[in-house]
Scaffold this active site. Sequence first.
Site, PDB file in Angstrom:
ATOM      1  N   SER A   1       6.138  -1.661  -2.047  1.00 52.74           N
ATOM      2  CA  SER A   1       6.387  -2.730  -3.181  1.00 52.74           C
ATOM      3  C   SER A   1       5.095  -1.967  -4.498  1.00 52.74           C
ATOM      4  O   SER A   1       4.175  -2.810  -4.541  1.00 52.74           O
ATOM      5  CB  SER A   1       5.840  -4.031  -2.927  1.00 52.74           C
ATOM      6  OG  SER A   1       4.620  -4.227  -2.238  1.00 52.74           O
TER       7      SER A   1
ATOM      8  N   GLY B   1       0.879  -1.090  -0.024  1.00 54.43           N
ATOM      9  CA  GLY B   1       0.127   0.182   0.028  1.00 54.43           C
ATOM     10  C   GLY B   1       1.029   1.096  -0.049  1.00 54.43           C
ATOM     11  O   GLY B   1       2.137   1.129   0.151  1.00 54.43           O
ATOM     12  N   LEU B   2       0.328   2.388   0.000  1.00 55.84           N
ATOM     13  CA  LEU B   2       0.970   3.367  -0.077  1.00 55.84           C
ATOM     14  C   LEU B   2       1.530   4.041   1.152  1.00 55.84           C
ATOM     15  O   LEU B   2       1.544   3.564   2.237  1.00 55.84           O
ATOM     16  CB  LEU B   2       0.006   4.740  -0.594  1.00 55.84           C
ATOM     17  CG  LEU B   2      -0.805   4.826  -2.060  1.00 55.84           C
ATOM     18  CD1 LEU B   2      -1.775   5.825  -1.944  1.00 55.84           C
ATOM     19  CD2 LEU B   2       0.222   5.004  -2.882  1.00 55.84           C
ATOM     20  N   SER B   3       2.627   4.775   1.251  1.00 54.66           N
ATOM     21  CA  SER B   3       3.459   5.298   2.190  1.00 54.66           C
ATOM     22  C   SER B   3       2.196   5.957   3.197  1.00 54.66           C
ATOM     23  O   SER B   3       1.361   6.786   2.610  1.00 54.66           O
ATOM     24  CB  SER B   3       4.428   6.267   1.938  1.00 54.66           C
ATOM     25  OG  SER B   3       5.036   6.727   3.134  1.00 54.66           O
ATOM     26  N   GLY B   4       2.155   5.649   4.472  1.00 55.25           N
ATOM     27  CA  GLY B   4       1.147   6.101   5.397  1.00 55.25           C
ATOM     28  C   GLY B   4       0.015   5.376   5.240  1.00 55.25           C
ATOM     29  O   GLY B   4      -0.994   5.875   6.021  1.00 55.25           O
ATOM     30  N   ALA B   5      -0.165   4.170   4.567  1.00 54.50           N
ATOM     31  CA  ALA B   5      -1.468   3.451   4.587  1.00 54.50           C
ATOM     32  C   ALA B   5      -1.806   2.968   6.076  1.00 54.50           C
ATOM     33  O   ALA B   5      -2.901   2.421   6.256  1.00 54.50           O
ATOM     34  CB  ALA B   5      -1.311   2.454   3.613  1.00 54.50           C
TER      35      ALA B   5
ATOM     36  N   LYS C   1       0.665   0.131   6.926  1.00 51.14           N
ATOM     37  CA  LYS C   1       1.259  -1.269   7.012  1.00 51.14           C
ATOM     38  C   LYS C   1       1.940  -1.581   8.121  1.00 51.14           C
ATOM     39  O   LYS C   1       1.739  -2.620   8.866  1.00 51.14           O
ATOM     40  CB  LYS C   1       1.770  -1.331   5.630  1.00 51.14           C
ATOM     41  CG  LYS C   1       1.259  -0.940   4.282  1.00 51.14           C
ATOM     42  CD  LYS C   1       2.041  -0.943   3.130  1.00 51.14           C
ATOM     43  CE  LYS C   1       3.282  -0.172   3.265  1.00 51.14           C
ATOM     44  NZ  LYS C   1       2.783   1.301   3.289  1.00 51.14           N
ATOM     45  N   SER C   2       2.789  -0.776   8.578  1.00 49.72           N
ATOM     46  CA  SER C   2       3.940  -0.932   9.488  1.00 49.72           C
ATOM     47  C   SER C   2       3.205  -1.073  10.832  1.00 49.72           C
ATOM     48  O   SER C   2       3.298  -2.021  11.778  1.00 49.72           O
ATOM     49  CB  SER C   2       5.192  -0.199   9.479  1.00 49.72           C
ATOM     50  OG  SER C   2       5.817  -0.268   8.493  1.00 49.72           O
TER      51      SER C   2
END
Length: 638
Positions: A537, A463-467, A469-470
């Site tokens: 990715s 997903g996009l940065s800030g979505a 995920k982490s």
Amino acid sequence: MTETALLSPAAPTAAADAASPFNIVVVGHVDHGKSTLVGRLLHETGALPEGKVETLREVCERRGMPFEWAFVMDALQAERDQGITIDTARIRFRSESRPYVIIDAPGHKEFLKNMITGAASAEAALLVIDAVEGVREQSRRHGYLLHLLGLRQVAVAVNKMDLVGHDRDRFAEVRAEIVAYLESIGLVPTQVIPVSARSGANITRPAAEMPWYQGPTVLAALDAFVAAPPPTDRPLRLPVQDVYKFDQRRLIVGRIESGRLAVGDTLLFSPSGKSARVASLEHWGAGTASDRAEAGRSIALTLDEQIFVERGQVASRVETAPQLSHRLLARLFWLGHQPLRVGGRYRLKLATAEHWVEVAAIRRVIDVIDLGRQDAADSVGRNAVAEIELRSRTPIAHDSFADNPRLGRFVLVESYDIVGGGVIAATESDRAQAGDGSGVVTVDIHARALANGHRGGVVWLTGLSGAGKSTLAAEVERRLFLRGWQAKVLDGDALRLGLNADLGFAPADRSENIRRAGEVAHLLADAGMIVLAAFISPYRADRDRVRAINPEAFHEIHVATALDECERRDPKGLYVRARAGTIPDFTGLTAPYEPPEAPELVIETAGRAIEDSVGELLGYLDRALALSARDQAERWGL
């Protein structure tokens, strides 16, 4: 079928006669006269100490009770008072053919544990049945247990023929009933003998009272049993009892259960898979020092290199190693006061090893009285026989009972009490699945899943940065850890600090970054872990290449947070910098993001609490990676 014989076994060989004593267990229903028969047999073969019978007669007179030959065996005070055999008794005697150890086992169902203990060490059995009462519940149960324990040489003594007037027809009725039952479970008795233990009829001499019977006496039937082949003919099995440090030597101590070994032999220790050569041998007991040893000897050995060996491991030759399994199929006799149930956990003792095991399935419960079967049961009651499946977190070194009884019998223990005993019927050998034929044992994915209680997998969060995920990956990792699952977050930023520090953000570098991350993720998944890979990715082709490494283990999770929401969050200030032109080729703004076309799961995070997204992903992992209810291995309290 004649009255003289049901089988005609070959006569014992001279070698067998000269060997160690032949072990015979005497079993039967309570009060059917087992101990009386044994006492009479010992008296008539001259095995009793001088004055023993006279002493017992005096004791009986003082107590105002009639003398019984059973008192020769019933050595415990409680047994004399109650008139039942509580413990197994062992005593030696000799016929003209060979020496014996005869085991008088309890008949009462409350002491079945002791009966099994006696029968487990026997080579043949004598089943005693009361001619008046006939075949009773315990007669059938004992017959089935003899079969379960692998005894195939069984003679039957129909006792108390004096109480039925030595009637030939009554003997024929009892004989037909017991023979039919034994044959139905795969046991063919070698002889069925009418006897009167009290008078000694047909014990060691033919009975004049029963001229219609022309078969052997009890003693002749025992002499006709064939000694089992010596365990030296079987593959080497040396369970390690302990390891001692003496002088400057590490002595590996144990009793050779089967096979033989010599200085210079290469030994494989299971389940560790380590091997080394025997440097020296030391013996205890009678006999001169030797560089060779065989079954039955307790030895200490040293190795030519210092490998780690501990109690419970089994030494063997590389080419004939025991099986290694996390899963055992077994025939079990249950002795516990509480029923055995699916999911129950017990300590399994096999030779010198101990393993925590779980009852994964009860395949059938067998009624030993009428041989009725209940398939797919959920519990096993006391004194019942069942075919069960056991699972262990640790690999168990063993043989099937048919291949090698020395490493094919086990007991189950609960709270320091033996609650069940059985034999290993079949296995799914880890070596059969993972061995390479060299004797070196590898660990396969299936074995790791059984040990962990879940399958490994690559959970690829894109997903996009800030979505999120982490954040999502970190919380799911924590939840899985609390369950006892093996999970690890693999984060893009962390990899760029080490493994991928040489890569930039150009399209080619991005692809190489994902390739390396994918290889690492799949290696960890092969090791049984759940890898929570949090990577932007952006290119679909890169993610497809990671999936192709092992499609069955790859789970693509699209954390589908819209660009405006990601930019609003901007936890690292990256969108601000990208808008200012300080970060070129920023995904979602100046570089493309290709969302998955058919992900395994889509998680919308906008407007939702983190708890909701975590619960959604955990629910998917339960469906995708947890073992079935039957296969699920819990943490075993270790």
